[in-house]
Motif scaffolding. Structure first.
Motif, PDB file in Angstrom:
ATOM      1  N   PHE A 100     -40.495   4.833  59.121  1.00 44.69           N
ATOM      2  CA  PHE A 100     -40.831   4.616  57.718  1.00 44.69           C
ATOM      3  C   PHE A 100     -40.382   5.792  56.855  1.00 44.69           C
ATOM      4  O   PHE A 100     -40.398   6.938  57.297  1.00 44.69           O
ATOM      5  CB  PHE A 100     -42.350   4.468  57.544  1.00 44.69           C
ATOM      6  CG  PHE A 100     -42.939   3.351  58.347  1.00 44.69           C
ATOM      7  CD1 PHE A 100     -42.951   2.058  57.852  1.00 44.69           C
ATOM      8  CD2 PHE A 100     -43.485   3.581  59.598  1.00 44.69           C
ATOM      9  CE1 PHE A 100     -43.487   1.018  58.591  1.00 44.69           C
ATOM     10  CE2 PHE A 100     -44.019   2.543  60.353  1.00 44.69           C
ATOM     11  CZ  PHE A 100     -44.022   1.256  59.839  1.00 44.69           C
ATOM     12  N   CYS A 101     -40.046   5.501  55.590  1.00 43.21           N
ATOM     13  CA  CYS A 101     -39.846   6.561  54.605  1.00 43.21           C
ATOM     14  C   CYS A 101     -41.243   7.059  54.204  1.00 43.21           C
ATOM     15  O   CYS A 101     -42.247   6.442  54.563  1.00 43.21           O
ATOM     16  CB  CYS A 101     -39.069   6.044  53.386  1.00 43.21           C
ATOM     17  SG  CYS A 101     -39.940   4.806  52.386  1.00 43.21           S
ATOM     18  N   ASP A 102     -41.316   8.150  53.478  1.00 38.34           N
ATOM     19  CA  ASP A 102     -42.621   8.723  53.113  1.00 38.34           C
ATOM     20  C   ASP A 102     -43.497   7.730  52.349  1.00 38.34           C
ATOM     21  O   ASP A 102     -44.677   7.581  52.641  1.00 38.34           O
ATOM     22  CB  ASP A 102     -42.437   9.994  52.271  1.00 38.34           C
ATOM     23  CG  ASP A 102     -41.923  11.172  53.087  1.00 38.34           C
ATOM     24  OD1 ASP A 102     -42.160  11.209  54.318  1.00 38.34           O
ATOM     25  OD2 ASP A 102     -41.287  12.057  52.497  1.00 38.34           O
ATOM     26  N   GLU A 103     -42.910   7.051  51.363  1.00 43.02           N
ATOM     27  CA  GLU A 103     -43.699   6.128  50.536  1.00 43.02           C
ATOM     28  C   GLU A 103     -44.227   4.946  51.347  1.00 43.02           C
ATOM     29  O   GLU A 103     -45.401   4.594  51.267  1.00 43.02           O
ATOM     30  CB  GLU A 103     -42.863   5.628  49.355  1.00 43.02           C
ATOM     31  CG  GLU A 103     -43.664   4.770  48.402  1.00 43.02           C
ATOM     32  CD  GLU A 103     -42.872   4.364  47.162  1.00 43.02           C
ATOM     33  OE1 GLU A 103     -43.304   3.418  46.497  1.00 43.02           O
ATOM     34  OE2 GLU A 103     -41.842   4.998  46.858  1.00 43.02           O
ATOM     35  N   CYS A 104     -43.374   4.347  52.162  1.00 41.37           N
ATOM     36  CA  CYS A 104     -43.810   3.202  52.976  1.00 41.37           C
ATOM     37  C   CYS A 104     -44.793   3.633  54.060  1.00 41.37           C
ATOM     38  O   CYS A 104     -45.694   2.875  54.416  1.00 41.37           O
ATOM     39  CB  CYS A 104     -42.615   2.486  53.578  1.00 41.37           C
ATOM     40  SG  CYS A 104     -41.625   1.586  52.348  1.00 41.37           S
ATOM     41  N   ASP A 105     -44.628   4.849  54.580  1.00 39.15           N
ATOM     42  CA  ASP A 105     -45.574   5.368  55.563  1.00 39.15           C
ATOM     43  C   ASP A 105     -46.973   5.425  54.950  1.00 39.15           C
ATOM     44  O   ASP A 105     -47.948   4.980  55.561  1.00 39.15           O
ATOM     45  CB  ASP A 105     -45.144   6.756  56.041  1.00 39.15           C
ATOM     46  CG  ASP A 105     -46.132   7.373  57.009  1.00 39.15           C
ATOM     47  OD1 ASP A 105     -46.525   6.704  57.984  1.00 39.15           O
ATOM     48  OD2 ASP A 105     -46.520   8.537  56.783  1.00 39.15           O
ATOM     49  N   LEU A 106     -47.075   5.911  53.731  1.00 37.45           N
ATOM     50  CA  LEU A 106     -48.378   5.976  53.055  1.00 37.45           C
ATOM     51  C   LEU A 106     -48.920   4.578  52.777  1.00 37.45           C
ATOM     52  O   LEU A 106     -50.111   4.320  52.948  1.00 37.45           O
ATOM     53  CB  LEU A 106     -48.266   6.760  51.752  1.00 37.45           C
ATOM     54  CG  LEU A 106     -48.043   8.263  51.894  1.00 37.45           C
ATOM     55  CD1 LEU A 106     -47.777   8.887  50.531  1.00 37.45           C
ATOM     56  CD2 LEU A 106     -49.220   8.927  52.574  1.00 37.45           C
ATOM     57  N   ASP A 107     -48.053   3.656  52.363  1.00 39.66           N
ATOM     58  CA  ASP A 107     -48.478   2.277  52.081  1.00 39.66           C
ATOM     59  C   ASP A 107     -48.911   1.562  53.355  1.00 39.66           C
ATOM     60  O   ASP A 107     -49.896   0.830  53.363  1.00 39.66           O
ATOM     61  CB  ASP A 107     -47.341   1.474  51.432  1.00 39.66           C
ATOM     62  CG  ASP A 107     -47.052   1.894  50.003  1.00 39.66           C
ATOM     63  OD1 ASP A 107     -47.882   2.609  49.402  1.00 39.66           O
ATOM     64  OD2 ASP A 107     -45.984   1.518  49.496  1.00 39.66           O
ATOM     65  N   MET A 108     -48.179   1.780  54.422  1.00 43.21           N
ATOM     66  CA  MET A 108     -48.432   1.079  55.676  1.00 43.21           C
ATOM     67  C   MET A 108     -49.668   1.601  56.401  1.00 43.21           C
ATOM     68  O   MET A 108     -50.455   0.844  56.943  1.00 43.21           O
ATOM     69  CB  MET A 108     -47.195   1.240  56.574  1.00 43.21           C
ATOM     70  CG  MET A 108     -47.349   0.804  57.984  1.00 43.21           C
ATOM     71  SD  MET A 108     -47.860  -0.902  58.091  1.00 43.21           S
ATOM     72  CE  MET A 108     -48.640  -0.850  59.680  1.00 43.21           C
ATOM     73  N   HIS A 109     -49.831   2.882  56.427  1.00 43.43           N
ATOM     74  CA  HIS A 109     -50.880   3.492  57.247  1.00 43.43           C
ATOM     75  C   HIS A 109     -52.153   3.740  56.449  1.00 43.43           C
ATOM     76  O   HIS A 109     -52.540   4.868  56.174  1.00 43.43           O
ATOM     77  CB  HIS A 109     -50.344   4.748  57.928  1.00 43.43           C
ATOM     78  CG  HIS A 109     -49.323   4.419  58.964  1.00 43.43           C
ATOM     79  ND1 HIS A 109     -47.980   4.533  58.731  1.00 43.43           N
ATOM     80  CD2 HIS A 109     -49.461   3.901  60.208  1.00 43.43           C
ATOM     81  CE1 HIS A 109     -47.332   4.126  59.811  1.00 43.43           C
ATOM     82  NE2 HIS A 109     -48.203   3.737  60.720  1.00 43.43           N
ATOM     83  N   THR A 110     -52.786   2.619  56.106  1.00 43.95           N
ATOM     84  CA  THR A 110     -54.091   2.639  55.443  1.00 43.95           C
ATOM     85  C   THR A 110     -55.055   1.874  56.337  1.00 43.95           C
ATOM     86  O   THR A 110     -54.646   1.243  57.313  1.00 43.95           O
ATOM     87  CB  THR A 110     -54.018   1.960  54.061  1.00 43.95           C
ATOM     88  OG1 THR A 110     -53.638   0.600  54.244  1.00 43.95           O
ATOM     89  CG2 THR A 110     -53.037   2.664  53.134  1.00 43.95           C
ATOM     90  N   GLY A 111     -56.305   1.901  56.023  1.00 50.45           N
ATOM     91  CA  GLY A 111     -57.287   1.147  56.806  1.00 50.45           C
ATOM     92  C   GLY A 111     -57.276   1.579  58.255  1.00 50.45           C
ATOM     93  O   GLY A 111     -57.198   2.760  58.575  1.00 50.45           O
ATOM     94  N   SER A 112     -57.322   0.606  59.156  1.00 47.82           N
ATOM     95  CA  SER A 112     -57.419   0.920  60.580  1.00 47.82           C
ATOM     96  C   SER A 112     -56.151   1.535  61.154  1.00 47.82           C
ATOM     97  O   SER A 112     -56.194   2.140  62.223  1.00 47.82           O
ATOM     98  CB  SER A 112     -57.787  -0.340  61.370  1.00 47.82           C
ATOM     99  OG  SER A 112     -56.796  -1.321  61.203  1.00 47.82           O
ATOM    100  N   SER A 113     -55.024   1.436  60.454  1.00 49.52           N
ATOM    101  CA  SER A 113     -53.788   2.027  60.972  1.00 49.52           C
ATOM    102  C   SER A 113     -53.579   3.472  60.510  1.00 49.52           C
ATOM    103  O   SER A 113     -52.607   4.100  60.883  1.00 49.52           O
ATOM    104  CB  SER A 113     -52.578   1.169  60.590  1.00 49.52           C
ATOM    105  OG  SER A 113     -52.414   1.135  59.195  1.00 49.52           O
ATOM    106  N   ARG A 114     -54.507   4.016  59.730  1.00 51.51           N
ATOM    107  CA  ARG A 114     -54.328   5.381  59.235  1.00 51.51           C
ATOM    108  C   ARG A 114     -54.350   6.419  60.358  1.00 51.51           C
ATOM    109  O   ARG A 114     -53.859   7.525  60.193  1.00 51.51           O
ATOM    110  CB  ARG A 114     -55.354   5.713  58.160  1.00 51.51           C
ATOM    111  CG  ARG A 114     -56.771   5.856  58.663  1.00 51.51           C
ATOM    112  CD  ARG A 114     -57.733   6.257  57.542  1.00 51.51           C
ATOM    113  NE  ARG A 114     -59.072   5.841  57.867  1.00 51.51           N
ATOM    114  CZ  ARG A 114     -59.682   4.759  57.397  1.00 51.51           C
ATOM    115  NH1 ARG A 114     -59.067   4.008  56.536  1.00 51.51           N
ATOM    116  NH2 ARG A 114     -60.890   4.456  57.772  1.00 51.51           N
ATOM    117  N   ASN A 115     -54.900   6.062  61.523  1.00 50.20           N
ATOM    118  CA  ASN A 115     -54.962   6.999  62.642  1.00 50.20           C
ATOM    119  C   ASN A 115     -53.802   6.845  63.625  1.00 50.20           C
ATOM    120  O   ASN A 115     -53.820   7.470  64.682  1.00 50.20           O
ATOM    121  CB  ASN A 115     -56.295   6.833  63.386  1.00 50.20           C
ATOM    122  CG  ASN A 115     -57.463   7.245  62.521  1.00 50.20           C
ATOM    123  OD1 ASN A 115     -57.372   8.195  61.757  1.00 50.20           O
ATOM    124  ND2 ASN A 115     -58.551   6.515  62.617  1.00 50.20           N
TER     125      ASN A 115
END
Length: 123
Positions: A100-115
């Protein structure tokens, strides 16, 4: 029985389960999440048999893959983000099997996927 909550927004009722993400999603988050290289993830509607096919409406128009899904993203030179398919990937996530690029990484890794454990590409 308590209804599952979307693992991404953590607000809406989850209606889809993704085998590849090991998570559940509301309709909006499922559509947001399953773009780019994750568009072919195996998803089922919660309450349907696992062998049921995901709705065709959830499958965006097929596009050629920019990198082989079998190669670890961290080893691909100048990898393109698997979500937006535009920006240069800066992190690789083993759980998502994508980069992922930085922006998509932040968008993608929220909720239960943040870890999810992510590795900076090029380090």
């Amino acid at each position: 029985v308590k209804a599952a909550i979307c693992g991404m927004c953590e607000v809406e009722k989850a209606i889809f389960s993704c085998h590849d993400c090991s998570d559940v999603f509301c309709e909006e988050c499922d559509l947001d999440m399953h773009t780019g290289s994750s568009k072919n993830h195996k998803r089922t509607k919660i309450g349907e048999e696992p062998s049921a096919k995901p709705k065709e409406a959830l499958k965006p128009e097929a596009k050629p893959e920019l990198s082989s899904p079998r190669k670890p993203a961290a080893k691909v030179k100048a990898a393109i983000c698997g979500m937006c398919e535009v920006e240069k990937a800066t992190v690789s996530c083993a759980q998502c099997s994508d980069a992922f690029c930085d922006e998509c990484d932040l968008d993608m890794h929220t909720g239960s996927s943040r870890n999810h454990k992510r590795i900076k590409i090029g380090e």
